[in-house]
Structures are given as C-alpha cells and as structure tokens.
Design a protein around this motif. Structure first.
Motif, PDB file in Angstrom:
ATOM      1  N   MET A 186       0.843  -1.186   0.000  1.00 24.00           N
ATOM      2  CA  MET A 186       0.000   0.000   0.000  1.00 24.00           C
ATOM      3  C   MET A 186       0.888   1.249   0.000  1.00 24.00           C
ATOM      4  SD  MET A 186      -2.882   0.860   2.764  1.00 24.00           S
ATOM      5  CE  MET A 186      -4.384   1.461   2.160  1.00 24.00           C
ATOM      6  N   ALA A 187       0.582   2.204  -0.862  1.00 22.90           N
ATOM      7  CA  ALA A 187       1.390   3.422  -1.001  1.00 22.90           C
ATOM      8  C   ALA A 187       1.113   4.378   0.147  1.00 22.90           C
ATOM      9  CB  ALA A 187       1.063   4.094  -2.317  1.00 22.90           C
ATOM     10  N   GLU A 188       2.155   5.131   0.500  1.00 26.20           N
ATOM     11  CA  GLU A 188       1.996   6.138   1.555  1.00 26.20           C
ATOM     12  C   GLU A 188       1.164   7.300   1.044  1.00 26.20           C
ATOM     13  OE1 GLU A 188       5.203   7.477   4.149  1.00 26.20           O
ATOM     14  OE2 GLU A 188       6.458   6.006   3.118  1.00 26.20           O
ATOM     15  N   LYS A 189       0.423   7.916   1.919  1.00 28.07           N
ATOM     16  CA  LYS A 189      -0.355   9.109   1.584  1.00 28.07           C
ATOM     17  C   LYS A 189       0.373  10.311   2.167  1.00 28.07           C
ATOM     18  CE  LYS A 189      -4.077   6.885   0.126  1.00 28.07           C
ATOM     19  NZ  LYS A 189      -4.758   7.011  -1.106  1.00 28.07           N
ATOM     20  N   PHE A 190       0.736  11.265   1.294  1.00 27.31           N
ATOM     21  CA  PHE A 190       1.442  12.460   1.736  1.00 27.31           C
ATOM     22  C   PHE A 190       0.499  13.654   1.726  1.00 27.31           C
ATOM     23  CE2 PHE A 190       5.000   9.954  -0.071  1.00 27.31           C
ATOM     24  CZ  PHE A 190       5.812   9.918   1.038  1.00 27.31           C
ATOM     25  N   THR A 191       0.727  14.581   2.634  1.00 32.35           N
ATOM     26  CA  THR A 191      -0.034  15.825   2.634  1.00 32.35           C
ATOM     27  C   THR A 191       0.608  16.769   1.620  1.00 32.35           C
ATOM     28  OG1 THR A 191       1.322  16.864   4.316  1.00 32.35           O
ATOM     29  CG2 THR A 191      -0.551  15.550   5.094  1.00 32.35           C
ATOM     30  N   ASP A 192      -0.081  17.867   1.310  1.00 35.43           N
ATOM     31  CA  ASP A 192       0.473  18.862   0.381  1.00 35.43           C
ATOM     32  C   ASP A 192       1.780  19.437   0.917  1.00 35.43           C
ATOM     33  OD1 ASP A 192      -1.591  18.487  -1.375  1.00 35.43           O
ATOM     34  OD2 ASP A 192      -2.726  20.243  -0.711  1.00 35.43           O
ATOM     35  N   SER A 211      14.794  25.298  -4.751  1.00 31.29           N
ATOM     36  CA  SER A 211      13.727  26.278  -4.904  1.00 31.29           C
ATOM     37  C   SER A 211      13.457  26.532  -6.381  1.00 31.29           C
ATOM     38  CB  SER A 211      14.099  27.585  -4.206  1.00 31.29           C
ATOM     39  OG  SER A 211      15.282  28.105  -4.772  1.00 31.29           O
ATOM     40  N   LEU A 212      12.232  26.856  -6.704  1.00 28.65           N
ATOM     41  CA  LEU A 212      11.838  27.137  -8.069  1.00 28.65           C
ATOM     42  C   LEU A 212      12.270  28.544  -8.454  1.00 28.65           C
ATOM     43  CD1 LEU A 212       8.204  25.727  -8.018  1.00 28.65           C
ATOM     44  CD2 LEU A 212      10.225  24.681  -9.043  1.00 28.65           C
ATOM     45  N   PRO A 213      12.548  28.774  -9.749  1.00 27.46           N
ATOM     46  CA  PRO A 213      12.866  30.140 -10.187  1.00 27.46           C
ATOM     47  C   PRO A 213      11.618  31.023 -10.082  1.00 27.46           C
ATOM     48  CG  PRO A 213      12.709  28.678 -12.064  1.00 27.46           C
ATOM     49  CD  PRO A 213      12.607  27.826 -10.837  1.00 27.46           C
ATOM     50  N   GLU A 214      11.833  32.315 -10.098  1.00 29.79           N
ATOM     51  CA  GLU A 214      10.706  33.250 -10.028  1.00 29.79           C
ATOM     52  C   GLU A 214       9.825  33.075 -11.268  1.00 29.79           C
ATOM     53  OE1 GLU A 214       9.887  35.356  -7.534  1.00 29.79           O
ATOM     54  OE2 GLU A 214      11.517  34.394  -6.437  1.00 29.79           O
ATOM     55  N   ARG A 215       8.546  33.313 -11.099  1.00 30.24           N
ATOM     56  CA  ARG A 215       7.597  33.198 -12.203  1.00 30.24           C
ATOM     57  C   ARG A 215       7.888  34.303 -13.231  1.00 30.24           C
ATOM     58  NH1 ARG A 215       1.518  31.539 -12.096  1.00 30.24           N
ATOM     59  NH2 ARG A 215       2.432  30.073 -10.654  1.00 30.24           N
ATOM     60  N   VAL A 216       7.784  33.981 -14.509  1.00 32.72           N
ATOM     61  CA  VAL A 216       8.017  34.955 -15.577  1.00 32.72           C
ATOM     62  C   VAL A 216       6.829  35.896 -15.646  1.00 32.72           C
ATOM     63  CG1 VAL A 216       8.379  35.242 -18.058  1.00 32.72           C
ATOM     64  CG2 VAL A 216       9.396  33.301 -16.867  1.00 32.72           C
ATOM     65  N   LYS A 217       7.125  37.194 -15.702  1.00 34.30           N
ATOM     66  CA  LYS A 217       6.065  38.196 -15.779  1.00 34.30           C
ATOM     67  C   LYS A 217       5.559  38.295 -17.213  1.00 34.30           C
ATOM     68  CE  LYS A 217       8.310  40.795 -12.162  1.00 34.30           C
ATOM     69  NZ  LYS A 217       9.084  41.980 -11.841  1.00 34.30           N
ATOM     70  N   LEU A 218       4.303  38.699 -17.397  1.00 30.31           N
ATOM     71  CA  LEU A 218       3.716  38.802 -18.726  1.00 30.31           C
ATOM     72  C   LEU A 218       4.503  39.745 -19.623  1.00 30.31           C
ATOM     73  CD1 LEU A 218      -0.124  38.825 -18.024  1.00 30.31           C
ATOM     74  CD2 LEU A 218       1.238  37.026 -19.068  1.00 30.31           C
ATOM     75  N   ALA A 273       5.393  19.277  -0.903  1.00 32.98           N
ATOM     76  CA  ALA A 273       6.162  20.498  -1.146  1.00 32.98           C
ATOM     77  C   ALA A 273       7.579  20.342  -0.605  1.00 32.98           C
ATOM     78  CB  ALA A 273       5.469  21.697  -0.498  1.00 32.98           C
ATOM     79  N   PHE A 274       7.729  19.760   0.563  1.00 32.81           N
ATOM     80  CA  PHE A 274       9.064  19.549   1.122  1.00 32.81           C
ATOM     81  C   PHE A 274       9.875  18.578   0.271  1.00 32.81           C
ATOM     82  CE2 PHE A 274      11.967  16.952   3.628  1.00 32.81           C
ATOM     83  CZ  PHE A 274      12.860  17.935   4.034  1.00 32.81           C
ATOM     84  N   LEU A 275       9.249  17.486  -0.180  1.00 34.31           N
ATOM     85  CA  LEU A 275       9.950  16.510  -1.005  1.00 34.31           C
ATOM     86  C   LEU A 275      10.394  17.120  -2.336  1.00 34.31           C
ATOM     87  CD1 LEU A 275       7.759  13.356  -0.332  1.00 34.31           C
ATOM     88  CD2 LEU A 275      10.070  13.809   0.511  1.00 34.31           C
TER      89      LEU A 275
END
Length: 55
Positions: free
Chosen positions: A1-7, A20-27, A11-13
């Motif tokens: 049975m697979a583990e259930k992770f919270t959001d 960390s993700l790069p900054e979002r590109v502006k329009l 996010a930590f994984l």
C-alpha cells in the motif's frame, strides 16, 4: 500500500529534490515567437551538396 502524503510533505519533497523554483516569468517579459519555414528535407540537402561538388 502506497503512503499518503499531505500537500506540505509533497512540497518539502519537491524542495529537497529540486531546490527552490525560479521566479515566475512576468507577462511583460514574455517574447512573441515567429513561425519560420520548415527546414528542407535531408534528401534536398544531399542533392544540393552533390550538385555543388560536381560544379
């Protein structure tokens, strides 16, 4: 049975694996792309090269 992770755990994984993700590109920073003609087939390129070699 697979583990259930919270959001929060997901996010930590993601952070632990990818950092960390790069900054979002502006329009206003987006660039419009122009379509160009498709590249010629390899057979066309080979034919042109043979013609140039023969003179």
């Amino acid at each position: 049975m697979a583990e259930k992770f919270t959001d929060e755990e997901f996010a930590f994984l993601r952070y632990a694996r990818f950092g960390s993700l790069p900054e979002r590109v502006k329009l206003e920073e987006l660039v419009a792309l122009n379509e160009t003609e498709p590249a010629p087939d390899y057979s066309d390129l080979a034919y042109d090269a043979k013609e140039r070699a023969e003179g």
